[in-house]
Design an enzyme around this catalytic site. Structure first.
Site, PDB file in Angstrom:
ATOM      1  N   CYS A  77       0.836  -1.205   0.000  1.00  0.00           N
ATOM      2  CA  CYS A  77       0.000   0.000   0.000  1.00  0.00           C
ATOM      3  C   CYS A  77       0.872   1.256   0.000  1.00  0.00           C
ATOM      4  O   CYS A  77       1.773   1.397   0.822  1.00  0.00           O
ATOM      5  CB  CYS A  77      -0.903  -0.006   1.232  1.00  0.00           C
ATOM      6  SG  CYS A  77      -1.849   1.511   1.399  1.00  0.00           S
ATOM      7  N   CYS A 413     -10.843 -11.081  21.568  1.00  0.00           N
ATOM      8  CA  CYS A 413     -10.116 -10.190  20.659  1.00  0.00           C
ATOM      9  C   CYS A 413      -8.927  -9.573  21.370  1.00  0.00           C
ATOM     10  O   CYS A 413      -8.290  -8.667  20.849  1.00  0.00           O
ATOM     11  CB  CYS A 413     -11.048  -9.110  20.108  1.00  0.00           C
ATOM     12  SG  CYS A 413     -11.824  -8.135  21.393  1.00  0.00           S
TER      13      CYS A 413
END
Ligand code: SAH
Length: 457
Positions: A77, A413
């Site tokens: 990116c 998480c």
């Protein structure tokens, strides 16, 4: 034990990197004193310059790397460094998966005191790009006019951006389109400092398996000039859009959503499927952002739950009932509890939508509702928990121990709170059997796991 600070600002040192911090910086140690260096990778040997010294740690920057990690890759990116949304694009995907597994092992050992837990290799994606089904993009005004993109590091300046490599293309298209339409009608982006302007955020949600899009325009006030034309233009350009809503957030805050949501056109929800089950998703409810890996995660949860059809199951922190409904197909009865009332109303609708009747949903804090269920005589054979980052409240863990389920399946998480909570259960008749990391967020530092814990004896 206090050690003296072994480095000074501007020192040049040769170091070997051992680990990564939660924001993806390399960690090297000088006599046990940690130095954090952006974009260095474990195993690398570099010359660094110390840029900042604190009492218990220091920061440095890379001057020259003499030994590169075999896992180092060129970040694909172009805005990887500026954006900060991804932290690991310079690490090969295989290297990322290995790092996440090792990180879970390290944390279980360090915080949970568990050195012999079986942590499986991370389940990754075949194609780890363009996976996110939700984008939340800030809008603002810079010298050149309206911008939409991301906040520059440690600032409130918005850098204009059109494409994000971890976003599903449909979401990028919505944001580009809304940007063009807003420019066409002269809608002003929100100015955080002056608390002026109209459009604060555009949130888009995409049902990957249904192809349905939702567009949420978050505005400072109720007023949105040219509302009708804006809606018509969005519909004309993107037929996949099934729901356009406006959310009003008048506060000075960096929280994205305000309390009021109005449907401008179409339905209040979009639909998506996970496995055989269909879900209605509204603007603000929690829905996992990586649909491909959600299916992997839930299938593991189902496998670990080991259901035969006769079990009573509790799904604590159930959101819109995704795991509850997934498990209900194989259980006698499922009870779900969740703190957000809209999520529970979605969960009930989702049960109806799928003709699933062996479920009950309750609104409230799981740590309060579970003891209440216990007092009512409800007992579970399997308890699934999927708490937010701060993990489970102790009252909830206490109730689990009292209810004596045969198995607990813990979806987490945050490995640190997982380790803390496992330690609590391990001391009280439970044994951690297996931990399965699932890569829900490729190229970021986030680590998701599903763990199965058995009652001993
Ligand atoms: N299992 C769901 C949601 C997991 S996210 C899924 O996979 O989609 C965690 C959920 O816990 C969120 O929906 C959040 O609103 C909820 N939550 C946070 N604190 C809570 C509490 N104290 N009691 C119950 N639910 C809570």
């Amino acid at each position: 034990m206090k050690t003296s600070v072994p480095v000074q600002k501007n020192d040049k040192l040769e170091v070997i990197f051992e680990d990564l911090t939660h924001d993806g910086a390399g960690v090297a140690k000088i006599n046990g004193f940690p130095i954090f260096v952006p974009r260095a990778l474990p195993g690398e040997e570099s010359t660094i310059k110390i840029t900042k010294v604190k009492k218990n740690y220091a920061f440095g920057r890379l001057i020259e790397t003499t030994k590169e990690s075999e896992h180092r890759v060129e970040p694909p990116c172009p805005i990887f460094k500026e954006c900060g949304g991804c932290q690991l694009q310079h690490l090969s995907y295989d290297g990322q998966l290995k790092h996440k597994q090792k990180h879970v092992m390290d944390v279980l050992s360090r915080i949970g005191g568990m050195n012999d837990v079986h942590v499986h290799p991370t389940l990754g994606m075949e194609e780890p790009w363009r996976y996110r089904n939700k984008a939340q993009v800030p809008f603002g005004e810079e010298e050149g006019g309206l911008v939409a993109g991301f906040y520059a590091e440690r600032s409130h300046k918005i850098i204009d951006m059109d494409r994000c490599m971890i976003q599903q293309e449909e979401n990028d298209e919505v944001v580009m389109l809304v940007k063009d339409i807003a420019k066409k009608y002269g809608v002003r982006g929100y100015d955080e400092e002056k608390h002026k302007g109209t459009l604060r955020h555009v949130v888009t949600r995409y049902g990957k398996n249904t192809g349905e899009l939702m567009v949420v325009l978050v505005t400072k006030g109720k007023e949105l000039p040219n509302k009708k034309n804006i809606v018509q233009d969005i519909r004309d350009s993107l037929p996949k859009v099934k729901s356009i809503v406006q959310n009003i957030n008048p506060k000075r805050t960096n929280v994205i959503f305000g309390d009021k949501t109005e449907v401008l056109w179409g339905e209040e929800v979009i639909y998506d499927t996970i496995g055989d089950i269909k879900f209605a998703i509204s603007a603000r409810s929690f829905y996992q952002v990586n649909p491909t890996q959600t299916e992997v995660l839930y299938n593991k949860t189902l496998e670990f739950a080991g259901l035969s059809g006769n079990e009573t199951v509790i799904d604590a922190y159930c959101g819109i009932g995704t795991i509850s409904l997934f498990l209900a197909q194989r259980a006698k009865h499922v009870y779900g509890v969740e703190i957000v009332p809209e999520a529970i109303s979605d969960a009930k609708k989702n049960a109806q939508l799928n003709g699933i009747e062996n479920v009950d949903f309750a609104v409230g804090e799981a740590e309060k509702v579970m003891p209440w269920w216990y007092a009512q005589g409800i007992r579970a054979d399997v308890i699934v928990v999927d708490p937010p980052r701060k993990g489970c409240d102790e009252e909830l863990l206490e109730t689990i121990v009292k209810m004596k389920p045969a198995r607990v399946v813990y979806v987490s998480c945050n490995p640190a709170t997982l380790a803390r909570d496992l330690k609590y259960l391990e001391g009280r008749g439970y044994k951690t059997k297996e931990v399965q990391p699932v890569d829900m967020f490729p190229h970021t530092m986030h680590v998701e796991t599903v763990t199965v814990i058995y009652r001993e004896g």
